[in-house]
Design a protein around this motif. Sequence first.
Motif, PDB file in Angstrom:
ATOM      1  N   LEU A  85     106.071 -10.170 -49.566  1.00  0.00           N
ATOM      2  CA  LEU A  85     104.871 -10.574 -50.286  1.00  0.00           C
ATOM      3  C   LEU A  85     104.806 -12.092 -50.441  1.00  0.00           C
ATOM      4  CD1 LEU A  85     104.682  -7.857 -53.090  1.00  0.00           C
ATOM      5  CD2 LEU A  85     103.147  -8.105 -51.133  1.00  0.00           C
ATOM      6  N   GLN A 116      98.870  -6.807 -46.714  1.00  0.00           N
ATOM      7  CA  GLN A 116      99.874  -5.813 -47.112  1.00  0.00           C
ATOM      8  C   GLN A 116      99.231  -4.442 -47.008  1.00  0.00           C
ATOM      9  OE1 GLN A 116     103.389  -5.768 -48.322  1.00  0.00           O
ATOM     10  NE2 GLN A 116     102.735  -3.783 -47.553  1.00  0.00           N
ATOM     11  N   LEU A 155     103.361  -8.934 -56.278  1.00  0.00           N
ATOM     12  CA  LEU A 155     102.153  -8.395 -55.660  1.00  0.00           C
ATOM     13  C   LEU A 155     100.909  -9.012 -56.283  1.00  0.00           C
ATOM     14  CD1 LEU A 155     100.693  -6.422 -53.773  1.00  0.00           C
ATOM     15  CD2 LEU A 155     100.888  -4.683 -55.573  1.00  0.00           C
ATOM     16  N   VAL A 194      95.181  -6.426 -49.731  1.00  0.00           N
ATOM     17  CA  VAL A 194      96.031  -5.256 -49.959  1.00  0.00           C
ATOM     18  C   VAL A 194      95.217  -4.006 -49.634  1.00  0.00           C
ATOM     19  CG1 VAL A 194      97.465  -3.989 -51.589  1.00  0.00           C
ATOM     20  CG2 VAL A 194      97.298  -6.483 -51.757  1.00  0.00           C
ATOM     21  N   HIS A 229      96.088  -2.800 -58.769  1.00  0.00           N
ATOM     22  CA  HIS A 229      97.077  -3.858 -58.929  1.00  0.00           C
ATOM     23  C   HIS A 229      97.693  -3.828 -60.320  1.00  0.00           C
ATOM     24  CE1 HIS A 229      94.266  -5.862 -55.831  1.00  0.00           C
ATOM     25  NE2 HIS A 229      95.210  -5.191 -55.222  1.00  0.00           N
TER      26      HIS A 229
END
Length: 235
Positions: free
Chosen positions: A162, A177, A203, A213, A235
């Motif tokens: 990350l 990601q 993240l 993401v 998230h």
Amino acid sequence: MRFAPALEEGRLLRRYKRFLADIETTHGELLTIHCPNTGSMLNCMSEGCRVWFSRSNDPKRKLPGTWEIAETPQGRLACVNTARANALVEEALQAGVIAELAGFDALKREVAYGLENSRADFRLDFPAGPAFVEVKSVTLGFDGTPVAAFPDAVTQRGSKHLRELAALARQGMRAVQLYCVNLSGIEAVRAADEIDPAYAATLREAVAAGVEVLAYGVELTPDEVRVCRRLDVRH
């Protein structure tokens, strides 16, 4: 991706030493097979659960088979062979299933990049420039919710990836990601703050830096597994 040769069914007796599993096949055969999963496999298995494995006739192999699928305590199916994730994602990329990453001109695997000597799972070359893609296999589910989580154990390597993606994004490059959710009955994915708060914080920092993401789920049976649909990311 179809499993070939066809998978065989059994029941789990125990998993131990991380890479070993003792099973009993439906024909009463007792086998020790390879467990290709470096994580904790939290909530993926229980004593006596159904498992499916691929058998090898290679005389050079020490173990006769590889554990592929587990029936979880929640009644889901999980593809526990983490080595499958990249192949599944590549198959989906080539077929245009992952809409956000469609339209590339070339795909390269295991491309060296970053300041911490990393290798991106994929580099996709688009007319507008490259996209670096890291893939993570997700198998951690919970009772009473269709939300899966990653990771299932502390992962310094995951945090490193990350950070590398975030550094690329800050330079104006496309960094992605991608969570490949190898677990049935899932609608969304979140960071497992309760397991690895450092990863969850990293993240969020990566997202703030501009990292994309994505999460995609699979259709999974003992005959076949394939990436099929986008999932929500929390998230």
